[in-house]
Motif scaffolding. Structure first.
Motif, PDB file in Angstrom:
ATOM      1  N   ILE A   1      -0.279  -5.900 -13.447  1.00 54.20           N
ATOM      2  CA  ILE A   1      -1.564  -5.548 -14.230  1.00 54.20           C
ATOM      3  C   ILE A   1      -2.808  -5.187 -13.482  1.00 54.20           C
ATOM      4  O   ILE A   1      -3.721  -4.240 -14.183  1.00 54.20           O
ATOM      5  CB  ILE A   1      -1.842  -7.027 -14.958  1.00 54.20           C
ATOM      6  N   VAL A   2      -2.589  -5.484 -12.290  1.00 51.88           N
ATOM      7  CA  VAL A   2      -3.845  -5.003 -11.372  1.00 51.88           C
ATOM      8  C   VAL A   2      -3.703  -3.378 -11.267  1.00 51.88           C
ATOM      9  O   VAL A   2      -4.569  -2.860 -11.164  1.00 51.88           O
ATOM     10  CB  VAL A   2      -3.698  -5.912 -10.181  1.00 51.88           C
ATOM     11  N   SER A   3      -2.460  -2.990 -11.066  1.00 45.67           N
ATOM     12  CA  SER A   3      -2.274  -1.877 -10.784  1.00 45.67           C
ATOM     13  C   SER A   3      -2.520  -0.910 -11.835  1.00 45.67           C
ATOM     14  O   SER A   3      -3.101   0.232 -11.726  1.00 45.67           O
ATOM     15  CB  SER A   3      -0.623  -1.433 -10.456  1.00 45.67           C
ATOM     16  N   GLN A   4      -2.186  -1.335 -13.285  1.00 44.10           N
ATOM     17  CA  GLN A   4      -2.696  -0.543 -14.492  1.00 44.10           C
ATOM     18  C   GLN A   4      -4.230  -0.438 -14.428  1.00 44.10           C
ATOM     19  O   GLN A   4      -4.808   0.649 -14.895  1.00 44.10           O
ATOM     20  CB  GLN A   4      -2.080  -1.304 -15.542  1.00 44.10           C
ATOM     21  N   GLY A   5      -5.006  -1.658 -13.756  1.00 48.48           N
ATOM     22  CA  GLY A   5      -6.524  -1.666 -14.115  1.00 48.48           C
ATOM     23  C   GLY A   5      -6.939  -0.491 -13.035  1.00 48.48           C
ATOM     24  O   GLY A   5      -7.912   0.303 -13.336  1.00 48.48           O
ATOM     25  N   VAL A   6      -6.238  -0.335 -11.936  1.00 50.75           N
ATOM     26  CA  VAL A   6      -6.812   0.437 -10.914  1.00 50.75           C
ATOM     27  C   VAL A   6      -6.447   1.886 -11.168  1.00 50.75           C
ATOM     28  O   VAL A   6      -7.098   2.724 -11.087  1.00 50.75           O
ATOM     29  CB  VAL A   6      -5.930  -0.046  -9.393  1.00 50.75           C
ATOM     30  N   ARG A   7      -5.411   2.047 -11.842  1.00 49.57           N
ATOM     31  CA  ARG A   7      -4.742   3.403 -12.228  1.00 49.57           C
ATOM     32  C   ARG A   7      -5.956   3.849 -13.558  1.00 49.57           C
ATOM     33  O   ARG A   7      -6.460   5.114 -13.520  1.00 49.57           O
ATOM     34  CB  ARG A   7      -3.567   3.366 -13.013  1.00 49.57           C
ATOM     35  N   PHE A   8      -6.269   2.995 -14.141  1.00 44.15           N
ATOM     36  CA  PHE A   8      -7.546   3.279 -15.227  1.00 44.15           C
ATOM     37  C   PHE A   8      -8.619   3.576 -14.632  1.00 44.15           C
ATOM     38  O   PHE A   8      -9.235   4.460 -15.025  1.00 44.15           O
ATOM     39  CB  PHE A   8      -7.435   2.247 -16.414  1.00 44.15           C
ATOM     40  N   ALA A   9      -8.977   2.615 -13.562  1.00 42.67           N
ATOM     41  CA  ALA A   9     -10.456   2.890 -13.234  1.00 42.67           C
ATOM     42  C   ALA A   9     -10.601   3.990 -12.129  1.00 42.67           C
ATOM     43  O   ALA A   9     -11.582   4.470 -12.210  1.00 42.67           O
ATOM     44  CB  ALA A   9     -10.915   1.590 -12.638  1.00 42.67           C
ATOM     45  N   ALA A  10      -9.728   4.140 -11.214  1.00 45.85           N
ATOM     46  CA  ALA A  10      -9.904   5.151 -10.063  1.00 45.85           C
ATOM     47  C   ALA A  10      -8.514   6.169 -10.129  1.00 45.85           C
ATOM     48  O   ALA A  10      -8.686   6.977  -9.324  1.00 45.85           O
ATOM     49  CB  ALA A  10      -9.878   4.115  -8.919  1.00 45.85           C
ATOM     50  N   ASP A  11      -7.588   6.304 -11.074  1.00 44.08           N
ATOM     51  CA  ASP A  11      -6.627   7.064 -11.144  1.00 44.08           C
ATOM     52  C   ASP A  11      -5.851   6.835  -9.835  1.00 44.08           C
ATOM     53  O   ASP A  11      -5.370   7.924  -9.209  1.00 44.08           O
ATOM     54  CB  ASP A  11      -7.054   8.474 -11.360  1.00 44.08           C
ATOM     55  N   TRP A  12      -5.627   5.546  -9.086  1.00 42.97           N
ATOM     56  CA  TRP A  12      -4.750   5.350  -7.999  1.00 42.97           C
ATOM     57  C   TRP A  12      -3.582   4.659  -8.586  1.00 42.97           C
ATOM     58  O   TRP A  12      -3.514   3.724  -9.351  1.00 42.97           O
ATOM     59  CB  TRP A  12      -5.357   4.625  -6.895  1.00 42.97           C
ATOM     60  N   TRP A  13      -2.650   5.006  -7.959  1.00 43.51           N
ATOM     61  CA  TRP A  13      -1.352   4.065  -8.415  1.00 43.51           C
ATOM     62  C   TRP A  13      -0.662   3.493  -7.202  1.00 43.51           C
ATOM     63  O   TRP A  13      -0.660   4.099  -5.810  1.00 43.51           O
ATOM     64  CB  TRP A  13      -0.045   5.056  -9.236  1.00 43.51           C
ATOM     65  N   ILE A  14      -0.605   2.208  -7.466  1.00 42.92           N
ATOM     66  CA  ILE A  14      -0.026   1.544  -6.173  1.00 42.92           C
ATOM     67  C   ILE A  14       1.235   0.395  -6.278  1.00 42.92           C
ATOM     68  O   ILE A  14       2.114  -0.005  -5.677  1.00 42.92           O
ATOM     69  CB  ILE A  14      -1.258   0.373  -5.754  1.00 42.92           C
ATOM     70  N   TYR A  15       1.495   0.480  -7.722  1.00 44.93           N
ATOM     71  CA  TYR A  15       2.979  -0.175  -8.120  1.00 44.93           C
ATOM     72  C   TYR A  15       3.284   0.119  -9.558  1.00 44.93           C
ATOM     73  O   TYR A  15       2.453   0.077 -10.344  1.00 44.93           O
ATOM     74  CB  TYR A  15       2.490  -1.795  -7.972  1.00 44.93           C
ATOM     75  N   SER A  16       4.618   0.513  -9.524  1.00 46.66           N
ATOM     76  CA  SER A  16       5.231   0.772 -10.743  1.00 46.66           C
ATOM     77  C   SER A  16       6.216  -0.191 -11.261  1.00 46.66           C
ATOM     78  O   SER A  16       6.652  -1.171 -10.376  1.00 46.66           O
ATOM     79  CB  SER A  16       5.794   2.133 -10.868  1.00 46.66           C
ATOM     80  N   ALA A  17       6.836  -0.003 -12.468  1.00 50.11           N
ATOM     81  CA  ALA A  17       7.922  -0.980 -13.003  1.00 50.11           C
ATOM     82  C   ALA A  17       9.111  -0.726 -12.016  1.00 50.11           C
ATOM     83  O   ALA A  17       9.827  -2.007 -11.780  1.00 50.11           O
ATOM     84  CB  ALA A  17       8.292  -0.706 -14.320  1.00 50.11           C
ATOM     85  N   VAL A  18       9.356   0.305 -11.946  1.00 50.44           N
ATOM     86  CA  VAL A  18      10.700   0.851 -10.877  1.00 50.44           C
ATOM     87  C   VAL A  18      10.269  -0.161  -9.576  1.00 50.44           C
ATOM     88  O   VAL A  18      11.550  -0.694  -9.081  1.00 50.44           O
ATOM     89  CB  VAL A  18      10.867   1.981 -10.799  1.00 50.44           C
ATOM     90  N   GLU A  19       9.196   0.097  -9.049  1.00 49.50           N
ATOM     91  CA  GLU A  19       9.060  -0.466  -7.545  1.00 49.50           C
ATOM     92  C   GLU A  19       9.013  -2.089  -7.974  1.00 49.50           C
ATOM     93  O   GLU A  19       9.500  -2.780  -6.875  1.00 49.50           O
ATOM     94  CB  GLU A  19       7.920  -0.045  -7.222  1.00 49.50           C
ATOM     95  N   ALA A  20       8.537  -2.771  -8.965  1.00 47.45           N
ATOM     96  CA  ALA A  20       8.530  -3.771  -9.207  1.00 47.45           C
ATOM     97  C   ALA A  20      10.015  -4.540  -9.307  1.00 47.45           C
ATOM     98  O   ALA A  20      10.398  -5.644  -8.619  1.00 47.45           O
ATOM     99  CB  ALA A  20       7.995  -4.401 -10.536  1.00 47.45           C
TER     100      ALA A  20
END
Length: 489
Positions: free
Chosen positions: A118-137
């Motif tokens: 959830i945090v990763s999706q928020g960061v992706r939306f706000a800053a266009d950074w990705w830090i964690y995906s479903a595959v990595e999870a």
């Protein structure tokens, strides 16, 4: 020697023991550090693997942001693990098996990964950074689910016994009940309990020093600096016992009660509530068709895979046996199987050719009770390579073929020689209501060090309370038992 003298002696011994063993607190911090290290390794494994699987880098956020996330993740993961009770077991329970925590660890990992997603999706939306995906999870959960329980098991097996002071334990009970509880605790130093005495057990035989009676209870708790009280049996009338137990309910003392009819209880018994009165319900005494198919399928997959993986080792052992002594490599012997059937068990030969014919010559060396025959040391029939194979239970490996054939299971009651098995009658004969196994409760709790009567009770408990989860737990417990060579001869 008077009771006061005994108390004084035990007290002095306990003070020396406490100073020598060191820390009285800190288990939670050690486990927390172990968990964080395991999670860090799991994260590294996840991102390294993800970098090789996909065309894009697994993270795109700047280093300062990743460092911030890592710092915030430390208290976050500790809080999640604490919420699932993963730091309370060691202070409350006597015996903590890390395998029993796998389900709670799994749920904690899912919760933490969901929050991070959830945090990763928020960061992706706000800053266009990705830090964690479903595959990595998914990769992270799998890795952590292996690393966290293994690290916790290592800490409990090797760190706690050497660093933490044993919890000073007072047993309340009389006669054989107190003696049995005492002997079981003493036989397992990994529990971290130091029995400082037995309260009112005057007819006990070799089950620990008697330090007083019910009237001495309150005083002994302080004099002996007791951390835990184990109630093995009643030592006074009902109301008096209730008063004693209520008086010991203090923040600094844990109370454990051995229930009546403990011989038929297992960890999967259900605790019901009937108007505030706890009622223990035993699971149904049956193994349905679907459960049998599940157990058989699990046996086939694991046994076949293990045989293929261990093929080079099996070949090396066979060559060593052939070079060491004359005779066949595989020894076969009739054993009792499920529902009284007979099958031929396969083992690597560990004795000289024709050893069975010389059995009468060594009967006087028998060192176990009941109908069984075992010689711990000094059996002249055992070969040089045979002694080594027995110490590490390598002679049992050909029984994997018995599992593939369906004669045996990976986990189950131990199959005895026909003339030994036929001497087990009555309710105890139900131990072979299911397929016998290579390992089982008897093996993981001490093997030949456990008396015959106790072994039969353990087999009965297993047969009447089977579950696949229990089989997995026993298989995991078998590995350290074999490596530790406990009860192997």
């Amino acid at each position: 020697m008077t009771t006061d003298a005994v108390v004084g002696r035990i007290h002095d011994r306990g003070q020396v023991h406490a100073r020598r063993r060191g820390l009285t607190h800190g288990k939670t911090w050690v486990l927390g550090g172990s968990d964080l290290l395991s999670l860090a390794v799991a994260y590294v494994f996840t991102y390294v693997l993800a970098a090789h699987l996909g065309p894009l880098p697994p993270v795109s956020a700047p280093a300062w942001f990743l460092a911030l996330v890592a710092v915030l993740a430390v208290p976050g993961w500790l809080a999640i693990f604490a919420a699932y009770g993963l730091y309370e077991n060691d202070s409350v329970r006597i015996s903590v098996a890390s395998f029993d925590e796998v389900r709670d660890v799994f749920h904690a990992m899912l919760a933490g990964s969901l929050i991070l997603l959830i945090v990763s999706q928020g960061v992706r939306f706000a800053a266009d950074w990705w830090i964690y995906s479903a595959v990595e999870a998914a990769l992270f959960v799998v890795a952590a689910l292996v690393l966290v329980p293994c690290a916790r098991g290592a800490v409990r097996s090797w760190v706690f016994p050497r660093v933490m002071r044993a919890r000073r334990t007072l047993i309340m009970g009389s006669g054989s009940d107190a003696a049995l509880v005492h002997d079981k605790i003493v036989a397992h130093p990994e529990y971290g309990l130091d029995v400082v005495g037995v309260l009112d057990s005057r007819d006990i035989d070799g089950g620990g020093p008697v330090v007083g009676g019910p009237s001495d209870f309150a005083e002994l708790l302080d004099d002996l600096e007791v951390d835990r009280v184990v109630l093995a049996s009643s030592i006074a009338e009902h109301e008096r016992m209730l008063d004693l137990i209520r008086s010991v309910r203090r923040p600094d003392i844990q109370v454990s009660i051995v229930p009546r009819y403990f011989e038929i209880f297992t960890s999967n018994a259900l605790l019901d509530d009937v108007e505030g009165m706890p009622v223990v319900t035993l699971p149904p005494m049956r193994l349905g068709r679907s459960s049998r198919l599940l157990k058989r399928g699990f046996d086939l997959i694991v046994a076949s895979t293990t045989l293929l993986v261990l093929a080079p080792l099996l070949l090396a052992i066979a060559v060593a046996i052939k070079v060491d002594s004359r005779g066949s490599v595989i020894y076969r012997q009739p054993r009792r199987g499920r529902n009284g059937s007979t099958f031929s068990i396969a083992k690597f030969r560990t004795m000289a050719d024709g050893a069975e014919a010389r059995r009468a010559d060594v009967l006087h060396l028998n060192e176990v009770d009941g109908p069984l025959f075992k010689v711990k040391q000094g059996d002249p029939r055992v070969t040089r390579i045979g002694g080594f194979l027995r110490r590490y239970s390598l002679d049992e490996l050909p029984q994997l073929w018995n599992v593939v054939r369906g004669d045996m299971s990976l986990v189950g009651p131990r199959p005895f020689v026909v003339y030994e098995a036929d001497q087990i009658t009555g309710w105890a004969s139900r131990r072979l209501d299911t397929t016998p196994g290579i390992t089982g409760l008897w093996q993981v709790l001490g093997r030949n060090d456990i008396p015959f009567d106790e072994m039969v009770k353990l087999d009965y408990i297993y047969v009447t309370n089977w579950s696949l989860w229990w089989d997995l737990k026993i298989l995991c417990q078998t590995i350290p038992v074999v490596l530790g060579k406990r009860g192997a001869y």
